[in-house]
Scaffold this motif. Structure first.
Motif, PDB file in Angstrom:
ATOM      1  N   LEU A 194       0.812  -1.079  -0.069  1.00 36.24           N
ATOM      2  CA  LEU A 194       0.175  -0.198  -0.176  1.00 36.24           C
ATOM      3  C   LEU A 194       0.822   1.251   0.007  1.00 36.24           C
ATOM      4  CD1 LEU A 194      -2.743  -1.178   2.700  1.00 36.24           C
ATOM      5  CD2 LEU A 194      -2.945  -0.969   0.038  1.00 36.24           C
ATOM      6  N   LEU A 195       2.132   1.046   0.789  1.00 37.05           N
ATOM      7  CA  LEU A 195       2.909   2.389   0.783  1.00 37.05           C
ATOM      8  C   LEU A 195       3.701   2.667  -0.561  1.00 37.05           C
ATOM      9  CD1 LEU A 195       4.074   4.584   2.255  1.00 37.05           C
ATOM     10  CD2 LEU A 195       5.941   2.810   3.216  1.00 37.05           C
ATOM     11  N   GLU A 197       2.547   1.750  -3.426  1.00 36.92           N
ATOM     12  CA  GLU A 197       1.182   2.389  -4.382  1.00 36.92           C
ATOM     13  C   GLU A 197       0.725   3.848  -3.779  1.00 36.92           C
ATOM     14  OE1 GLU A 197      -2.205   0.044  -3.665  1.00 36.92           O
ATOM     15  OE2 GLU A 197      -1.570  -1.878  -4.966  1.00 36.92           O
ATOM     16  N   THR A 198       0.832   4.066  -2.574  1.00 33.70           N
ATOM     17  CA  THR A 198       0.605   5.557  -2.197  1.00 33.70           C
ATOM     18  C   THR A 198       1.888   6.503  -2.736  1.00 33.70           C
ATOM     19  OG1 THR A 198      -0.602   4.852  -0.299  1.00 33.70           O
ATOM     20  CG2 THR A 198       0.499   7.076  -0.186  1.00 33.70           C
ATOM     21  N   LEU A 199       2.988   5.822  -2.518  1.00 35.91           N
ATOM     22  CA  LEU A 199       4.272   6.730  -3.056  1.00 35.91           C
ATOM     23  C   LEU A 199       4.220   6.963  -4.703  1.00 35.91           C
ATOM     24  CD1 LEU A 199       7.108   4.988  -0.941  1.00 35.91           C
ATOM     25  CD2 LEU A 199       5.999   7.408  -0.799  1.00 35.91           C
ATOM     26  N   GLU A 201       1.271   7.079  -6.324  1.00 37.20           N
ATOM     27  CA  GLU A 201       0.285   7.926  -6.487  1.00 37.20           C
ATOM     28  C   GLU A 201       0.731   9.476  -6.155  1.00 37.20           C
ATOM     29  OE1 GLU A 201      -4.307   8.857  -5.031  1.00 37.20           O
ATOM     30  OE2 GLU A 201      -3.132   6.983  -4.269  1.00 37.20           O
ATOM     31  N   ASN A 202       1.473   9.699  -5.183  1.00 36.17           N
ATOM     32  CA  ASN A 202       2.125  10.785  -4.596  1.00 36.17           C
ATOM     33  C   ASN A 202       2.981  11.293  -5.791  1.00 36.17           C
ATOM     34  OD1 ASN A 202       0.666  10.735  -2.392  1.00 36.17           O
ATOM     35  ND2 ASN A 202       2.273  10.164  -1.056  1.00 36.17           N
TER      36      ASN A 202
END
Length: 427
Positions: A194-195, A197-199, A201-202
């Motif tokens: 998840l991290l 994917e978040t990175l 996305e960020n």
């Protein structure tokens, strides 16, 4: 930051994995050593050719079969044949021990296989049963034939059960730790996914923000240039037109006055050119470069008085102090725009400018006795195709969290009041 298991958890997991991989080779080595010792060391009533070799070969082949089953994925691996494997292996161990007690060196592998392949209550039961062939080897590898020998065998079994119970209690604790470690690693893996994917996305959002920032910067620069051109070139051109019109009107009656108006127009043209160049390069107005704000306003009011042949004065209240350049530029531009409107549209004969320094605030009031206008109606300057002075002033003030107030009505003059936070040079 990517999360990883702790060093202690990894060390425990690596130790258990290595132990699981060593069980198979350890069983082969123990069987080969015990078989070699049984053949080399003579034991009464032992039958190496008839029992030891066939049983040892069967045990070896059974361990090989177990190793093959371990490599099969799914339910056909450990779980499905664990009970049958353990029962057959324990029977072979018992046969070997009863023929030759030296196979007690191999009997301990029953504990290892119970711990590795059995689960829950079956594990403890299997370990308890595995103490029987071990105890038989310890009492000579023969079945007891008297009450005393039965008691001795039971005592040895009880001792082995205590040792095995302690070992399996420690093993259960290690298994619980291993289960928690695996669950924690699974959670960490999911959190890392998840991290990641978040990175990603960020990173995409950051790229979008950079594009938007560039676009906003370009738009802000266009607005800045529009404000500066309005406050310098447009006002200068309006003043030049006014001076030239006055020169045309007075040329026939007063040549000296006409020349003065023409000189004023030329001075305005030179000043407008200088201001335009400074605006393009985002420099402070020349008035603030050579004087403080009160002096710059005093010079501006004096120039307006001379050019428009009208009464004008500046009043400064409070203790004057240096302010942030953006605040001073905004106040100067508002004064310029208000005075230009007073001359061009209000036809004022008297103008008063007041600069007030207060704790935390600074205000600028520009009052004229001109014709005034209806604030609800379209501004005269815009209706006539002129500039957008009031809108520009409001935007300038709002950028600094200030307030612009306008008091006017037809025939009653106009007052423009700007209130800004008194931001100092250090802030």
């Amino acid at each position: 930051m990517i999360m990883r298991p702790s060093a202690d958890e990894n060390a425990l997991g690596d130790w258990q994995d290595r132990l699981d991989r060593l069980i198979g080779p350890l069983c082969y080595v123990a069987l080969l050593i015990a078989t070699a010792l049984a053949l080399l060391i003579p034991v009464p009533n032992a039958r190496p050719a008839a029992v030891v070799l066939p049983a040892a070969a069967a045990a070896f082949l059974w361990l090989v079969l177990r190793s093959v089953l371990d490599r099969r994925p799914g339910p056909d691996g450990r779980a499905r044949y664990a009970g049958a494997h353990f029962a057959v292996l324990l029977a072979l161990i018992t046969v070997l021990v009863l023929d030759n007690p030296i196979f007690g060196f191999f009997a301990f592998t029953g504990y290892l296989h119970a711990a590795q392949y059995l689960r829950g209550r079956a594990r403890m039961a299997g370990a308890a049963v595995a103490t029987v062939p071990t105890s038989l080897s310890q009492v000579g590898g023969v079945l007891p034939d008297s009450p005393a020998k039965v008691g001795g065998l039971l005592a040895v079994v009880a001792f082995n059960l205590m040792v095995v119970g302690l070992m399996f209690a420690l093993s259960e604790a290690a298994d619980r730790l291993s289960a928690r470690r695996k669950a924690a690693n699974a959670e960490l893996a999911e959190a890392n996914r998840l991290l990641t994917e978040t990175l990603a996305e960020n990173a995409g959002l950051h790229a979008q923000l950079l594009v938007q920032a560039r676009e906003a910067g370009a738009a802000d620069e266009r607005r800045r240039l529009a404000r500066e051109i309005h406050d310098t070139v447009a006002q200068g051109l309006a003043g030049i037109v006014t001076q030239l019109q006055a020169a045309d009107q007075t040329r026939a009656q007063d040549a000296a006055a006409a020349e003065r108006h023409q000189a004023n127009a030329a001075a305005l043209a030179r000043e407008s050119l200088t201001q335009a160049r400074r605006a393009v390069h985002a420099l402070r107005p020349i008035e603030l470069e050579r004087a403080a704000l009160p002096e710059a306003l005093a010079e501006l009011v004096e120039q307006w008085r001379e050019r428009n042949d009208a009464a004008a004065g500046l009043t400064v209240t409070g203790e004057a102090r240096p302010l942030h350049p953006e605040v001073e530029v905004t106040l100067l531009r508002i004064a310029q725009e208000s005075l230009a409107n007073a001359a061009k549209y209000a036809r004022a004969s008297r103008v008063g400018v007041t600069l007030s320094y207060m704790p935390g605030l600074v205000t600028l009031d520009v009052r004229d006795d001109g014709v005034g206008f209806d604030p609800a109606a379209e501004p005269a300057s815009r209706a006539a195709g002129g500039g957008y002075g009031l809108d520009v002033m409001r935007r300038r003030v709002q950028r600094l969290a200030g307030r612009l107030d306008l008091e006017t009505e037809p025939g009653a003059g106009t007052t423009v009041s700007a209130t800004l936070p008194a931001i100092s040079m250090e802030e």
